[in-house]
Design a protein around this motif. Structure first.
Motif, short mmCIF file in Angstrom:
data_model
loop_
_atom_site.label_atom_id
_atom_site.label_comp_id
_atom_site.label_asym_id
_atom_site.label_seq_id
_atom_site.Cartn_x
_atom_site.Cartn_y
_atom_site.Cartn_z
N PRO A 118 -55.17 15.25 -10.69
CA PRO A 118 -55.08 15.24 -12.15
C PRO A 118 -53.75 14.65 -12.61
CG PRO A 118 -55.03 17.50 -11.29
CD PRO A 118 -55.29 16.60 -10.13
N ASN A 119 -53.78 14.03 -13.77
CA ASN A 119 -52.55 13.51 -14.35
C ASN A 119 -51.64 14.68 -14.71
OD1 ASN A 119 -53.21 10.77 -14.31
ND2 ASN A 119 -54.32 10.93 -16.26
N LYS A 120 -50.34 14.49 -14.48
CA LYS A 120 -49.40 15.54 -14.85
C LYS A 120 -49.47 15.81 -16.36
CE LYS A 120 -44.58 17.03 -14.34
NZ LYS A 120 -43.20 16.67 -13.97
N SER A 121 -49.72 14.77 -17.13
CA SER A 121 -49.77 14.97 -18.59
C SER A 121 -50.94 15.87 -18.99
CB SER A 121 -49.83 13.62 -19.31
OG SER A 121 -50.95 12.89 -18.86
N ASP A 122 -51.98 15.91 -18.17
CA ASP A 122 -53.10 16.82 -18.45
C ASP A 122 -52.89 18.19 -17.78
OD1 ASP A 122 -54.47 14.81 -19.82
OD2 ASP A 122 -55.33 14.05 -17.95
N ALA A 123 -52.22 18.17 -16.63
CA ALA A 123 -52.08 19.40 -15.85
C ALA A 123 -51.06 20.36 -16.46
CB ALA A 123 -51.69 19.06 -14.41
N ARG A 136 -62.16 17.69 -14.09
CA ARG A 136 -62.04 17.24 -12.70
C ARG A 136 -62.73 15.89 -12.55
NH1 ARG A 136 -60.40 20.85 -8.66
NH2 ARG A 136 -62.04 20.62 -7.10
N TYR A 137 -62.05 15.02 -11.80
CA TYR A 137 -62.59 13.71 -11.48
C TYR A 137 -62.57 13.53 -9.97
CZ TYR A 137 -62.71 11.93 -16.24
OH TYR A 137 -63.03 11.73 -17.55
N SER A 138 -63.50 12.73 -9.50
CA SER A 138 -63.51 12.41 -8.08
C SER A 138 -63.03 10.99 -7.89
CB SER A 138 -64.93 12.56 -7.53
OG SER A 138 -65.01 11.97 -6.26
N PHE A 155 -62.94 3.99 -6.70
CA PHE A 155 -63.63 4.28 -7.95
C PHE A 155 -63.25 5.67 -8.44
CE2 PHE A 155 -66.21 1.03 -5.99
CZ PHE A 155 -66.57 0.22 -7.06
N MET A 156 -63.57 5.89 -9.70
CA MET A 156 -63.31 7.18 -10.33
C MET A 156 -64.66 7.65 -10.88
SD MET A 156 -60.64 7.24 -13.44
CE MET A 156 -60.65 8.43 -14.75
N VAL A 157 -65.05 8.85 -10.50
CA VAL A 157 -66.33 9.42 -10.95
C VAL A 157 -66.02 10.72 -11.68
CG1 VAL A 157 -68.57 10.34 -10.24
CG2 VAL A 157 -67.56 8.42 -8.97
N ASN A 172 -58.20 1.93 -11.15
CA ASN A 172 -57.12 0.93 -11.08
C ASN A 172 -55.76 1.48 -11.47
OD1 ASN A 172 -58.93 -1.09 -10.30
ND2 ASN A 172 -59.45 -1.56 -12.43
N TYR A 173 -55.74 2.49 -12.34
CA TYR A 173 -54.44 2.85 -12.93
C TYR A 173 -53.38 3.35 -11.93
CZ TYR A 173 -55.77 7.84 -13.04
OH TYR A 173 -56.11 9.11 -12.69
N PRO A 174 -53.77 3.98 -10.79
CA PRO A 174 -52.69 4.40 -9.88
C PRO A 174 -52.15 3.28 -8.99
CG PRO A 174 -54.72 5.70 -9.58
CD PRO A 174 -55.08 4.47 -10.33
N LYS A 659 -44.64 9.02 -13.90
CA LYS A 659 -45.70 8.30 -14.63
C LYS A 659 -47.05 8.73 -14.06
CE LYS A 659 -43.42 4.56 -16.59
NZ LYS A 659 -42.30 4.16 -15.76
N ASP A 660 -48.01 8.94 -14.92
CA ASP A 660 -49.37 9.23 -14.45
C ASP A 660 -49.91 8.06 -13.61
OD1 ASP A 660 -49.47 11.69 -15.69
OD2 ASP A 660 -50.49 10.94 -17.48
N THR A 661 -49.40 6.88 -13.88
CA THR A 661 -49.88 5.70 -13.17
C THR A 661 -49.17 5.48 -11.83
OG1 THR A 661 -48.31 4.43 -14.46
CG2 THR A 661 -50.58 4.47 -15.25
C1 LIG Z 1 -54.60 9.43 -16.11
O1 LIG Z 1 -53.72 8.64 -16.84
C2 LIG Z 1 -54.02 7.27 -16.81
C3 LIG Z 1 -52.90 6.52 -17.47
O2 LIG Z 1 -52.68 7.03 -18.73
C4 LIG Z 1 -55.37 7.05 -17.49
O3 LIG Z 1 -55.69 5.69 -17.45
C5 LIG Z 1 -56.40 7.85 -16.74
O4 LIG Z 1 -57.65 7.75 -17.37
C6 LIG Z 1 -56.03 9.29 -16.62
N1 LIG Z 1 -56.90 9.91 -15.65
C7 LIG Z 1 -57.71 10.92 -15.94
C8 LIG Z 1 -58.51 11.47 -14.83
O5 LIG Z 1 -57.76 11.37 -17.05
#
Ligand SMILES: *[C@@H]1O[C@H](CO)[C@@H](O)[C@H](O)[C@H]1NC(C)=O
Ligand SMILES: *[C@@H]1O[C@H](CO)[C@@H](O)[C@H](O)[C@H]1NC(C)=O
Ligand SMILES: *[C@@H]1O[C@H](CO)[C@@H](O)[C@H](O)[C@H]1NC(C)=O
Ligand SMILES: *[C@@H]1O[C@H](CO)[C@@H](O)[C@H](O)[C@H]1NC(C)=O
Ligand SMILES: *[C@@H]1O[C@H](CO)[C@@H](O)[C@H](O)[C@H]1NC(C)=O
Ligand SMILES: *[C@@H]1O[C@H](CO)[C@@H](O)[C@H](O)[C@H]1NC(C)=O
Ligand SMILES: *[C@@H]1O[C@H](CO)[C@@H](O)[C@H](O)[C@H]1NC(C)=O
Ligand SMILES: *[C@@H]1O[C@H](CO)[C@@H](O)[C@H](O)[C@H]1NC(C)=O
Ligand SMILES: *[C@@H]1O[C@H](CO)[C@@H](O)[C@H](O)[C@H]1NC(C)=O
Ligand SMILES: *[C@@H]1O[C@H](CO)[C@@H](O)[C@H](O)[C@H]1NC(C)=O
Ligand SMILES: *[C@@H]1O[C@H](CO)[C@@H](O)[C@H](O)[C@H]1NC(C)=O
Ligand SMILES: [Cu+2]
Length: 811
Positions: A118-123, A136-138, A155-157, A172-174, A659-661
Motif C-alpha cells: 500500500p502507498n504510505k499516503s494511504d496507509a 488492497r491491491y494485488s 500488473f495491478m489488480v 508502472n508507477y513504482p 515517494k509512493d512512486t
Molecule cells: C499509489 O500512488 C501512486 C502515485 O500517486 C498511484 O499512481 C497509485 O494508484 C497508488 N496505488 C494505489 C494502490 O492506490
C-alpha cells in the motif's frame, strides 16, 4: 553470493514448471498468514500471567497471544485473495494465459501474485486512526513468452476482493523506467542446456581427460556447466552472450558444488529464440583465450596448454565434525530457557508483535523475505518501514568464471529460500515460530517455522556502576526476530533486535559454502586455499530501506562532525590549544545525500525533527551508525556487470524524500538487463529538499569477503556479519534502560563490607522446577522433504528437485 543458480538457472525457474532442465530452480516456497491458534496454546497463555514460581515452570514453547489493534495492511494475500486474482487474470483473454502446469516456454504464464504494497499516503491515515483501511491491491507478474521477444510485465489488480469494480492495469508507477516491463533474454533454458551438451560433445576428449567424462545434462554426469549471471547484453547490437565454466560434479552428500571449479570456460552467443543461430564465441583456460573450439583443441593436442586436473570433491568440503573431540565438549553446554513463558505477544493472524514498549507488523514477500512495518516505541511510531531491498554478491577474477558473476539475489527471491529454522540451533527452542508463504505459479508455497521470535539475555549487562556503597547492574534482555535465506551456496541470516535503550540492531550474517575459483593464474584475486582452489574475492552489499518517522513525517538529516581544532581561550594565557569540537549541520538536499561513513567514524548522522525541540532546545531524533567494521559498499566502481542496476551499492548511506512512486530501491528482474533496469536507484536523486520532509534512508550492510582457509568448509557467521544500529538521540530526556526492573542494586557498608540491602525492584528470578526437555526440540518434525535445500548443480532426477516435490510444498 549464490553461485548455484546463475542466470539461466533462474530463468528456467521462470520458465515452465514442467521444465526438466538441470538448472531448474525449485523451492518457491514460503508464506505467512498463519492459521488460527491451537487451543492448547491459548490455555497456556492464560496461565502465563499467573506465574507460580515455586511449582513447575511453564513449557517454553507456549505461544503468547495478543490482538493487533489494527489489521496488518502489509500482510501477504490470503489464499482466497490470491486464487481469485489468478482466476480474474485467466478470464482476461488479452493476456492469452496458459496454466503453469501445462505451459511450455512458448506460453504466457502468471509468475507471481502478491500484495501490492500500500502507498504510505494511504496507509498512514489508517495507522493513525484517521482514515479508512486502504483498499488492497494485488501485484501480478506475468511472463509473456508466446512471442519472439519475450518479456515480464507487472500488473495491478484491484481493489480486492475481486468484484465488478476490480480492474487490471499495467503497474508502472513504482518503476522509474516508466513501465514495469523487462525483456527476457533467456526464455528457453531447455534448449540452452542442449546447446551446452552439444558444445561439450565437441570437446569430449578434453572433458574426458580433465573430468573423466563429459556433460550430457544427466544427473550422473561427472562434470557440470552453467552460465554466469547476469547475461551480457550488448547495448549497440543487442547481442546476448554469457560465459559458462565447467566444474566437477559433487560426489557426496555435502553442498560442495560451489567449491569445485576447473578454469575451463566457454562464451556463447544465445541471442534470439532460434537455437540454430546460437554460437560459440571463444574459450578461456587459465590465462589463455582461444577464439575457436578448434584453436582450443589444437592447443591441448600440441602441448601449448597443460591439463590441470581440478580437485575433486572430498573431505575438505565436509562440514560434519572431524578430528578429536574438544576437551569436555561431550558435556551439554549452557542453554537459554524461558522459565515463565514468553514475555511478548504475537498475533499470528496479523503477524503483529508486542514486546514491552515495542510493537510492529511483519510482512513477507517472495522478493525480499521478511520486512517490518509501523515499529512503535512507547506509543509512538519511530519506523514506518524497515527491510532488505536487494543483495549483491559481486565477484572478480582473472577469468570470466568469476569476473562475470555479479548476483542480484532478489531475482532468485529471499522468500522462496527462507527455509524452516532448526529449533534449538538456529533459534532457542523456546522461540515462537511463524510460517511464511507466497503465491507462485498458481500454487501457494509455504515454509513452516521460517521466522523465529524470541527474547534472550545478551550475556552482558546493559548498564552497571560500582560506587562507594552500592553496585547496580541491569540485565540486557532483548527481543530478536530472525530468518535465514539460503541462496544457493550461501546462507544469509537476517535479524532485527530490539533493546531497552530504544535501539534497534539490524544485522545480516553469512555462512554456507563460498563460491570458489580455480586457483591457477588467479593469485591477484584471492588466497590459495586448497590444491586447485582459490578463495575467490567478492563483495557482499545488502541494501536496506529505513523509513524513520520522528514525531511525524517532517524530519531532517542532522550531521554531527567531531573535528580537530586549534582554539584560543581566555583562560589559557592566550596560548592556542589543540583540541576538538562539535560541528552541527544538516544535509539540506538530495544533492549531498550519498554518504560514506567517515573512515574514523568522526561523523554521525541522525534523522531529527526540528519542529519538536526538547526542553533543552535539542532536536529529538534517531541516530544511525555502523556497529561492525564491515558495513561495506561496493569496491568496484561502475561495475561492467551490474551497470545501472546496483547504484544503491555505491555508498554506505543515502537519504531521499519519501515517494509512493519509489517503494523499493531495486526490482527483482533488473538482473535480466542491467544497463536498463526497471528501477534505477540513481534516479531517486533529483536535488529535492531534505529539510523537514518525509525522509527515507537507504543503508548498506555487507563485507569485503576474501575467503581464506578458514572459510573451509564453510564461512562462519561469527566473523561474516554486519550490523547497523539505530538509537535514540535526544529523543528521551533520559535513557529508557532505566525503566526495566530486571536490575539489582546491592547496598553495602564500606567499613564493615556488610551488605545492607538488596533491591530487585519487583523483579524475581524464576525458582520453579524447569523441565529441561523443553530445551530439546523434536527434530523429527523438521520439514526437510518440503523445504528443498538447493544444491548446485540442479538435478532433475533427484526427487529433492523434482516437480512433484514442488507441488508438495504448496500443500
Ligand atoms: C499509489 O500512488 C501512486 C502515485 O500517486 C498511484 O499512481 C497509485 O494508484 C497508488 N496505488 C494505489 C494502490 O492506490
Ligand atoms: C504453521 O503451519 C502449521 C501447519 O499448517 C500449523 O500447524 C501451525 O499452527 C502454523 N503456525 C502458526 C504460528 O500459525
Ligand atoms: C504452585 O505450585 C506448587 C507445586 O506444584 C503448588 O503446591 C502450589 O499450590 C502452587 N501455587 C499456586 C498459587 O498455584
Ligand atoms: C491442462 O491441460 C489439460 C489438457 O488440455 C486440461 O484438461 C487441464 O484442464 C489443463 N490444466 C489447467 C490447470 O488448465
Ligand atoms: C496465445 O498463446 C499461444 C501459446 O499459448 C500462441 O500459440 C498464440 O499465438 C497466442 N495468441 C496470440 C493472439 O498471441
Ligand atoms: C456491480 O455489482 C453490484 C453488486 O453486486 C451491482 O449493484 C452493480 O450494479 C454492479 N455494477 C456494474 C457496473 O455492473
Ligand atoms: C544439438 O545438436 C543436435 C544434433 O546435432 C541438433 O539436432 C540440435 O539442434 C542441437 N541443439 C542445439 C540447441 O544446438
Ligand atoms: C598449438 O596450437 C595453438 C592454437 O591453435 C597455436 O597457436 C600454436 O601455435 C600451436 N603450437 C604448436 C607448437 O603447434
Ligand atoms: C576523520 O576523517 C575525516 C575524513 O574522513 C577527516 O576530515 C577528519 O579530520 C578526521 N578526524 C579525526 C578526528 O581524525
Ligand atoms: C559507466 O561505464 C560505462 C561504460 O564504460 C560508461 O559509458 C558510463 O558513462 C559509466 N557511468 C558512470 C556513471 O560512470
Ligand atoms: C517427534 O516428531 C515425530 C514426527 O512428527 C513424531 O512421530 C514423534 O512422535 C515426535 N516425538 C516426540 C517425542 O514428540
Ligand atoms: Cu562471501
Amino acid at each position: 553470493m549464490r553461485i548455484s543458480s546463475p542466470a539461466l538457472l533462474a530463468v528456467s525457474g521462470l520458465a515452465a514448471v514442467t521444465s526438466a532442465s538441470p538448472f531448474f530452480m525449485k523451492n518457491f516456497a514460503t508464506g505467512k498468514k498463519p492459521i488460527s491458534m491451537p487451543a492448547q496454546y491459548k490455555h497456556a497463555v492464560l496461565q502465563n500471567n499467573n506465574q507460580n514460581t515455586t511449582g513447575p515452570c511453564y513449557a517454553s514453547s507456549t505461544l503468547s497471544t495478543t490482538k493487533s489493534p489494527l489489521d496488518n495492511i502489509f500482510s501477504a494475500l490470503s489464499e482466497v485473495e490470491a486464487a481469485s486474482v489468478t482466476k480474474f487474470l485467466h478470464e482476461q483473454s488479452d493476456l492469452n494465459l496458459t496454466a503453469n502446469v501445462n505451459a511450455t516456454s512458448w506460453d504466457n504464464v502468471i509468475v507471481l501474485v502478491e500484495l501490492l504494497q500500500p502507498n504510505k499516503s494511504d496507509a498512514l491515515p489508517y495507522l493513525n486512526g484517521e482514515g479508512p483501511k486502504p483498499h488492497r491491491y494485488s501485484k501480478a507478474t506475468i511472463q509473456f513468452q508466446a512471442t519472439l521477444e519475450p518479456y515480464i510485465q507487472e500488473f495491478m489488480v484491484g481493489p480486492l476482493p475481486v468484484s465488478n469494480e476490480t480492474t487490471l492495469q499495467p503497474l508502472n508507477y513504482p518503476f522509474n523506467k516508466g513501465v514495469g516491463i523487462q525483456k527476457i533474454h533467456n526464455a528457453d533454458p531447455d534448449e540452452y542446456s542442449q546447446f551446452l551438451v552439444n558444445i561439450s560433445t565437441s570437446i569430449e576428449d578434453i572433458l574426458i581427460n580433465m573430468f573423466g567424462g563429459t556433460f550430457t545434462n544427466s544427473p550422473d554426469d561427472v562434470v557440470t556447466i552453467g552460465p554466469s549471471d547476469p547475461l551480457w547484453i550488448d547495448d549497440e547490437t543487442g547481442a546476448v552472450t554469457t560465459w559458462n565454466e565447467y566444474s566437477p560434479a559433487p560426489t557426496g552428500l555435502y553442498g560442495t558444488g560451489s567449491l569445485l571449479r576447473s578454469g575451463l570456460a566457454v562464451r556463447t552467443d544465445l541471442t534470439g529464440r532460434d537455437p540454430s543461430k546460437w554460437s560459440v564465441l571463444g574459450w578461456y583456460y587459465i590465462g589463455q583465450f582461444f577464439k575457436t573450439t578448434d584453436d582450443l583443441k589444437a592447443a591441448f593436442n600440441n602441448g601449448t596448454v597443460d591439463y590441470i586436473k581440478p580437485q575433486p570433491d572430498g573431505d575438505w568440503g565436509v562440514t560434519a565434525p572431524s578430528g578429536p573431540v574438544l576437551p569436555q565438549d561431550e558435556i551439554p553446554p549452557p542453554v537459554s530457557v524461558q522459565p515463565a513463558g514468553p514475555r511478548y505477544g504475537v498475533d499470528t493472524e496479523e503477524e503483529y508483535i508486542e514486546w514491552m514498549d515495542y510493537s510492529f507488523f511483519i510482512s513477507f514477500t517472495r522478493d525480499t523475505g521478511m520486512r517490518l512495518f509501523d515499529i512503535k516505541y512507547k506509543g509512538e511510531r519511530i519506523v514506518y518501514e524497515l527491510g532488505m531491498q536487494e543483495a549483491v554478491a559481486h565477484y572478480a577474477g582473472m577469468g570470466p568464471g568469476e569476473s562475470a558473476q555479479a548476483f542480484l539475489d532478489s531475482y532468485y527471491g529471499f522468500g522462496p529460500n527462507a527455509f524452516e529454522l532448526v529449533k534449538g540451533y538456529d533459534c532457542p527452542a523456546h522461540a515462537t515460530m511463524l510460517n511464511t508463504s507466497f503465491y507462485w505459479r498458481e500454487a501457494r508455497r509455504s515454509h513452516e517455522n521460517s521466522i523465529c521470535i524470541f527474547e534472550i539475555d545478551a550475556g552482558y549487562p546493559a548498564a552497571r556502576h560500582t560506587a562507594v556503597n552500592y553496585v547496580y547492574t541491569t540485565k540486557n534482555v532483548h527481543l530478536v526476530v530472525r530468518s535465514v535465506s539460503t541462496l544457493g551456496n550461501y546462507d544469509y541470516m537476517f535479524e532485527y533486535a530490539f533493546f531497552h535503550d530504544g535501539s534497534i540492531h539490524i544485522t545480516v550474517r553469512a555462512s554456507g559454502y563460498i563460491a570458489a575459483a580455480f586457483w591457477a593464474a588467479n593469485a591477484d584475486y584471492g588466497f590459495h586455499i586448497e590444491d586447485t582452489v582459490s578463495g575467490s574475492m567478492h563483495d557482499h552489499v545488502l541494501n536496506y530501506k529505513l523509513d524513520l518517522d520522528i514525531h511525524g513525517t517532517k524530519n531532517s538529516l542532522m550531521k554531527l562532525d567531531v573535528v580537530p581544532t586549534t582554539e584560543v581561550y581566555p583562560w589559557a594565557d592566550g596560548q592556542p590549544r589543540n583540541t576538538m569540537k562539535l560541528k552541527r549541520s544538516f544535509i539540506e538536499t538530495e544533492d549531498d545525500s550519498k554518504i560514506d561513513w567517515a573512515p574514523n567514524l568522526s561523523t554521525m548522522y541522525a534523522v531529527v525533527n526540528k519542529d519538536t525541540p526538547n526542553k533543552w532546545g535539542e532536536y529529538p531524533g534517531y541516530r544511525i551508525s555502523p556497529a561492525t567494521a564491515s558495513t561495506a559498499h561496493l569496491t568496484i566502481v561502475n561495475s561492467s556487470d551490474l551497470k545501472n542496476s546496483a547504484r544503491f551499492a555505491e555508498h554506505h548511506l543515502y537519504a531521499v524524500q519519501q515517494k509512493d512512486t519509489e517503494p523499493r530501491s531495486a526490482y527483482s528482474f533488473n538482473s535480466l538487463d542491467t544497463a536498463n533496469p526497471v528501477v534505477d536507484f540513481d534516479k531517486f536523486f533529483d536535488g529535492e529538499s531534505l529539510d523537514q520532509e518525509d525522509l527515507v534512508l537507504y543503508f548498506n550492510l555487507g563485507m569485503h569477503h576474501v575467503p581464506d582457509t578458514q572459510d573451509l568448509p564453510n564461512t562462519v557467521f561469527t566473523t561474516a556479519q554486519s550490523t547497523v544500529v539505530i538509537s535514540p538521540q535526544n529523543y528521551f530526556l533520559q535513557n529508557p534502560i532505566r525503566e526495566t526492573i530486571q536490575q539489582v542494586e546491592i547496598n553495602y557498608d564500606l567499613e564493615s563490607q556488610a551488605v545492607t540491602g538488596i533491591k530487585k525492584f519487583g523483579s524475581e528470578p524464576a525458582v520453579c522446577t524447569y523441565d529441561m526437555s523443553n530445551t530439546v526440540a523434536n527434530l523429527s518434525d523438521y520439514h526437510g522433504g518440503d523445504l528443498v535445500v538447493r544444491k548446485w548443480p540442479y538435478d532433475p532426477s533427484n526427487p529433492f528437485f523434482g516437480t512433484t516435490e514442488i507441488e508438495q510444498i504448496g500443500n
